[in-house]
Design an enzyme around this catalytic site. Structure first.
Site, mmCIF file in Angstrom:
data_model
loop_
_atom_site.group_PDB
_atom_site.id
_atom_site.type_symbol
_atom_site.label_atom_id
_atom_site.label_comp_id
_atom_site.label_asym_id
_atom_site.label_seq_id
_atom_site.Cartn_x
_atom_site.Cartn_y
_atom_site.Cartn_z
ATOM 1 N N CYS A 176 70.225 20.703 126.820
ATOM 2 C CA CYS A 176 71.394 21.052 127.612
ATOM 3 C C CYS A 176 72.627 20.457 126.961
ATOM 4 O O CYS A 176 72.593 19.313 126.491
ATOM 5 C CB CYS A 176 71.222 20.500 129.027
ATOM 6 S SG CYS A 176 72.594 20.857 130.140
ATOM 7 N N HIS A 199 67.892 28.286 133.605
ATOM 8 C CA HIS A 199 68.631 27.052 133.317
ATOM 9 C C HIS A 199 70.076 27.175 133.813
ATOM 10 O O HIS A 199 70.591 26.281 134.497
ATOM 11 C CB HIS A 199 68.585 26.808 131.804
ATOM 12 C CG HIS A 199 69.311 25.599 131.332
ATOM 13 N ND1 HIS A 199 68.660 24.471 130.894
ATOM 14 C CD2 HIS A 199 70.635 25.348 131.179
ATOM 15 C CE1 HIS A 199 69.551 23.571 130.511
ATOM 16 N NE2 HIS A 199 70.775 24.085 130.668
ATOM 17 N N GLU A 200 70.744 28.284 133.482
ATOM 18 C CA GLU A 200 72.145 28.461 133.870
ATOM 19 C C GLU A 200 72.287 28.687 135.367
ATOM 20 O O GLU A 200 73.244 28.200 135.983
ATOM 21 C CB GLU A 200 72.791 29.592 133.068
ATOM 22 C CG GLU A 200 72.805 29.367 131.563
ATOM 23 C CD GLU A 200 73.362 28.032 131.106
ATOM 24 O OE1 GLU A 200 74.251 27.472 131.790
ATOM 25 O OE2 GLU A 200 72.904 27.530 130.065
ATOM 26 N N HIS A 223 72.317 25.399 136.941
ATOM 27 C CA HIS A 223 73.624 24.732 136.834
ATOM 28 C C HIS A 223 74.560 25.132 137.970
ATOM 29 O O HIS A 223 75.173 24.267 138.602
ATOM 30 C CB HIS A 223 74.297 25.042 135.493
ATOM 31 C CG HIS A 223 73.909 24.109 134.394
ATOM 32 N ND1 HIS A 223 74.063 22.739 134.470
ATOM 33 C CD2 HIS A 223 73.391 24.349 133.177
ATOM 34 C CE1 HIS A 223 73.644 22.177 133.361
ATOM 35 N NE2 HIS A 223 73.223 23.137 132.546
#
Length: 181
Positions: A104, A146-147, A150
């Site tokens: 990351c 993953h995004e 976030h």
């Protein structure tokens, strides 16, 4: 997430928010204004992602608490996926659960084995307000998950458990970006 290519971009490179920054652990707000400021944010996200050699970047990683991310990420067949999503929603994450190395840009230089599904579907909008649906497999599915994490206020470190989590947190504590050294 990290990558090696740096194509040209028109945005400006912004400082990255590193692990420990409060915006990384708060859900981002929905975008309601699809005007020129949003388009500029998307350009800045691309510029920052490329400068940091990443494959994805969410707005809260540059200090903007909005549900926006960009990506330039290959899948497992080396097919390039390039785009952005405003107000993303992870609507499917299924298939095999694979544990693979994940990094990351908010934890520079570190990675840890992280479990992700090998198929993901994200719905959202373009910067001009057009609806879109993105299907990802393999590494690109990992990137999408993953995004989406976030913008929901999570990092991959929140998904790592047990011994692997303790080891990652020791590495974070020793990292030069944490210690200033």
């Amino acid at each position: 997430m990290r990558n090696g290519s740096i194509p040209g971009t028109h945005g400006r490179v912004r400082p990255l928010t590193l692990l420990g920054g409060p915006l990384l652990h708060e859900p981002c707000g929905a975008v309601s204004d699809f005007g020129p400021e949003l388009a500029a944010l998307v350009e800045d996200l691309f510029a920052t992602m490329y400068a940091a050699e990443g494959v994805g970047l969410a707005a809260n990683q540059i200090g903007v608490p909005l549900r926006v991310f960009v990506y330039d990420c290959p899948d497992d067949e080396e097919v390039r996926h390039l785009g952005h999503v405003v107000n993303p929603r992870l609507v499917e994450a299924d298939g095999l659960v694979l544990r693979g190395p994940e990094g990351c840009l908010s934890l520079p230089g570190l990675e840890a084995p992280t479990e992700r599904y090998d198929h993901a579907v994200v719905e959202g909008f373009t910067a001009t307000g057009e609806p879109l649906t993105i299907h990802g497999t393999g590494f690109f599915a990992r990137c999408l998950q993953h995004e989406c994490d976030h913008v929901d206020g999570r990092t991959y470190a929140d998904r790592v458990e047990g011994r692997r989590h303790r080891r990652l947190m020791r590495q974070v504590a020793r990292a030069s970006w944490r210690t200033g050294g």
